[in-house]
Write an enzyme that holds these catalytic residues in place. Sequence first.
Site, PDB file in Angstrom:
ATOM      1  N   LYS A 108      63.941 -61.416  35.418  1.00  9.96           N
ATOM      2  CA  LYS A 108      63.502 -60.032  34.852  1.00  9.96           C
ATOM      3  C   LYS A 108      64.364 -59.321  35.366  1.00  9.96           C
ATOM      4  O   LYS A 108      65.138 -59.160  36.635  1.00  9.96           O
ATOM      5  CB  LYS A 108      62.300 -59.726  35.291  1.00  9.96           C
ATOM      6  CG  LYS A 108      61.581 -58.834  34.259  1.00  9.96           C
ATOM      7  CD  LYS A 108      60.996 -59.651  32.892  1.00  9.96           C
ATOM      8  CE  LYS A 108      60.485 -58.719  31.716  1.00  9.96           C
ATOM      9  NZ  LYS A 108      59.996 -59.466  30.839  1.00  9.96           N
ATOM     10  N   GLY A 220      45.198 -54.767  17.818  1.00  4.80           N
ATOM     11  CA  GLY A 220      46.546 -54.566  17.544  1.00  4.80           C
ATOM     12  C   GLY A 220      47.059 -54.800  16.312  1.00  4.80           C
ATOM     13  O   GLY A 220      46.254 -55.737  15.564  1.00  4.80           O
ATOM     14  N   GLY A 222      50.604 -55.125  15.196  1.00  2.00           N
ATOM     15  CA  GLY A 222      52.104 -55.174  15.317  1.00  2.00           C
ATOM     16  C   GLY A 222      52.751 -56.416  15.085  1.00  2.00           C
ATOM     17  O   GLY A 222      52.035 -57.063  14.389  1.00  2.00           O
ATOM     18  N   ASN A 223      53.671 -56.572  15.651  1.00  2.96           N
ATOM     19  CA  ASN A 223      54.477 -57.797  15.291  1.00  2.96           C
ATOM     20  C   ASN A 223      53.513 -59.050  15.626  1.00  2.96           C
ATOM     21  O   ASN A 223      53.445 -59.948  14.897  1.00  2.96           O
ATOM     22  CB  ASN A 223      55.662 -57.726  16.339  1.00  2.96           C
ATOM     23  CG  ASN A 223      56.503 -59.192  16.202  1.00  2.96           C
ATOM     24  OD1 ASN A 223      56.151 -60.053  16.992  1.00  2.96           O
ATOM     25  ND2 ASN A 223      57.105 -59.553  15.279  1.00  2.96           N
TER      26      ASN A 223
HETATM   27  P1  NAD Z   1      53.879 -53.868  18.840  1.00  2.10           P
HETATM   28  O1  NAD Z   1      54.376 -52.617  19.369  1.00  2.10           O
HETATM   29  O2  NAD Z   1      54.562 -54.520  17.486  1.00  2.10           O
HETATM   30  O3  NAD Z   1      52.114 -53.639  18.391  1.00  2.10           O
HETATM   31  C1  NAD Z   1      51.316 -53.160  19.171  1.00  2.10           C
HETATM   32  C2  NAD Z   1      50.149 -52.960  18.493  1.00  2.10           C
HETATM   33  O4  NAD Z   1      49.004 -52.484  19.544  1.00  2.10           O
HETATM   34  C3  NAD Z   1      50.251 -51.761  17.366  1.00  2.10           C
HETATM   35  O5  NAD Z   1      49.522 -52.125  16.320  1.00  2.10           O
HETATM   36  C4  NAD Z   1      49.520 -50.491  18.232  1.00  2.10           C
HETATM   37  O6  NAD Z   1      49.006 -49.653  17.428  1.00  2.10           O
HETATM   38  C5  NAD Z   1      48.525 -51.497  18.860  1.00  2.10           C
HETATM   39  N1  NAD Z   1      47.650 -50.729  19.785  1.00  2.10           N
HETATM   40  C6  NAD Z   1      48.329 -49.823  20.970  1.00  2.10           C
HETATM   41  N2  NAD Z   1      47.565 -49.272  21.678  1.00  2.10           N
HETATM   42  C7  NAD Z   1      46.354 -49.875  21.372  1.00  2.10           C
HETATM   43  C8  NAD Z   1      44.972 -49.743  21.663  1.00  2.10           C
HETATM   44  N3  NAD Z   1      44.496 -48.878  22.743  1.00  2.10           N
HETATM   45  N4  NAD Z   1      44.010 -50.052  20.911  1.00  2.10           N
HETATM   46  C9  NAD Z   1      44.221 -50.993  19.795  1.00  2.10           C
HETATM   47  N5  NAD Z   1      45.357 -51.036  19.297  1.00  2.10           N
HETATM   48  C10 NAD Z   1      46.400 -50.744  20.183  1.00  2.10           C
HETATM   49  O7  NAD Z   1      53.702 -54.954  19.979  1.00  2.10           O
HETATM   50  P2  NAD Z   1      53.927 -56.437  19.915  1.00  2.10           P
HETATM   51  O8  NAD Z   1      55.204 -56.855  20.209  1.00  2.10           O
HETATM   52  O9  NAD Z   1      52.823 -56.952  18.881  1.00  2.10           O
HETATM   53  O10 NAD Z   1      53.214 -56.861  21.084  1.00  2.10           O
HETATM   54  C11 NAD Z   1      51.807 -56.955  21.555  1.00  2.10           C
HETATM   55  C12 NAD Z   1      51.394 -57.485  22.855  1.00  2.10           C
HETATM   56  O11 NAD Z   1      52.188 -58.865  22.850  1.00  2.10           O
HETATM   57  C13 NAD Z   1      51.816 -56.923  24.149  1.00  2.10           C
HETATM   58  O12 NAD Z   1      50.960 -57.132  25.072  1.00  2.10           O
HETATM   59  C14 NAD Z   1      53.298 -57.755  24.276  1.00  2.10           C
HETATM   60  O13 NAD Z   1      53.530 -57.563  25.788  1.00  2.10           O
HETATM   61  C15 NAD Z   1      52.716 -59.383  24.031  1.00  2.10           C
HETATM   62  N6  NAD Z   1      53.932 -59.961  23.655  1.00  2.10           N
HETATM   63  C16 NAD Z   1      54.728 -59.859  22.628  1.00  2.10           C
HETATM   64  C17 NAD Z   1      55.766 -60.597  22.421  1.00  2.10           C
HETATM   65  C18 NAD Z   1      56.539 -60.443  21.285  1.00  2.10           C
HETATM   66  O14 NAD Z   1      57.469 -61.349  20.864  1.00  2.10           O
HETATM   67  N7  NAD Z   1      56.320 -59.378  20.493  1.00  2.10           N
HETATM   68  C19 NAD Z   1      55.912 -61.942  23.168  1.00  2.10           C
HETATM   69  C20 NAD Z   1      55.100 -61.958  24.192  1.00  2.10           C
HETATM   70  C21 NAD Z   1      53.921 -61.092  24.730  1.00  2.10           C
END
Ligand code: NAD
Length: 429
Positions: A108, A220, A222-223
């Site tokens: 990291k 959530g 998001g992605n």
């Molecule tokens: P993102 O930024 O695309 O989406 C995050 C979502 O969470 C958004 O809809 C946001 O509005 C919502 N959110 C934020 N605070 C909130 C709260 N207090 N209550 C409810 N919703 C809330 O992020 P992502 O890429 O989807 O990642 C989400 C999680 O998955 C994170 O913990 C990230 O570390 C983990 N993760 C992501 C990936 C990846 O490839 N994207 C890989 C491994 C782990």
Amino acid sequence: MSKKQEFNAFSSAQAEFDRIAELIGLEDGARQLLRNPMREYHFNIPVRMDDGSFQVFQGYRVQHNDARGPCKGGIRFHPQETVDTVRALSMWMTWKCAVVDLPLGGGKGGVICDPHHLSPREQEAICRGWVRQVFSNVGPVRDIPAPDVMTTSQHMLWMLDEYEAINGGHYPGTITGKPVGMGGSLGRTQATGYGVVYTLREALKELGIKPQDTTASVQGFGNVSQYAIELYGRLGGKTVSVSCWDQAEEASFCFVKPEGIDLTELQGITDHFGGIDQARAKDLGYKILPGESWISQDVDILLPAALENQINVDNVNMINDRVKVIAEGANGPTAPAADPYLKEKGIFVIPDFLANAGGVTCSYFEQVQSNMNYFWELGEVLSKLDVKMTAAYYAVSDLARKHEVTMRDAGYMLAINRVAMACRDRGWA
Ligand code: NAD
């Protein structure tokens, strides 16, 4: 000093490691080796700012362990970055790569900076400066960085360009998270969300539950969440609530539709950051509740896909008795202290470092494709992802059953044993 400041991610990662090392009776030599990173690079990155002044940024790369292959892990840009956070994240990457059986170790990196207050040129200078400091210690056969918090595919390309300029050749396998067409892999966007559902699908199979008989509540939008909802829906599952953060109101909200949300319709009223437009959602018939309500919905599956520490001792009792499975899409969504309560409630937890490992698995595929300079079609990427995730799921679940431990403990046991074995085989322990 506040509680938040006192929390040390590295001490917490070491405590978790010590607990599992005890459980599997790991010998002293391996314990000493694995509870600390093998190598750390700390360096200054001098940058000429747009106003002509110089500013020096602190950069890091931590390589926790590379007995199973080159290190892999993101680089984050964050003003509150600390070396202990980077150390903890590098250790977690070692376990995550090992649990899905990738031939990679854990690393990291980071830079203490806030990209919001830096021009694109200043950010580019930080990226190139970071590579100039560590180019001889990273690269396709040593350590492969990737994007993380506040770093993007553009940052990765600047870093790659600097590495290639220094080394005089094309080495796309140096770094992942590149845009498709510039060395990136198809399927990376879907990989984490789909990976969560591949493991969920197998868990339901083992529990004798048909996906079409289940409902889910997702934290959530998001992605990770959107792709998980899409694939879960294709398996026949019904998502009845999603929650998200509302930037303007500085609060989270939960959008409920008992007959099942319409993913495409909701995506149409969602911004770039995963925030849903409340007024338009109301017009579309969604009931809007406070954000915490996601956890108390009358559903079979909870899918936290937002932030860490969202299921904790203060709210674990709000979980509906009907919930049978929690699939951890987010990193660290469950506080360790809440785990015993989930066990007592008989809830089957698919732990984060297994459930969300689809992302790093696809990054590994990106590196393989980059090294070959031959890129796969989407279907090929996704079917390989499914094979990897499904195999990892059963490796963990078989071990959990054999030792009568939780999936989380079994995942750690499997990962730590695999890394320790590689160290022993190499004569390091
Ligand atoms: P993102 O930024 O695309 O989406 C995050 C979502 O969470 C958004 O809809 C946001 O509005 C919502 N959110 C934020 N605070 C909130 C709260 N207090 N209550 C409810 N919703 C809330 O992020 P992502 O890429 O989807 O990642 C989400 C999680 O998955 C994170 O913990 C990230 O570390 C983990 N993760 C992501 C990936 C990846 O490839 N994207 C890989 C491994 C782990």
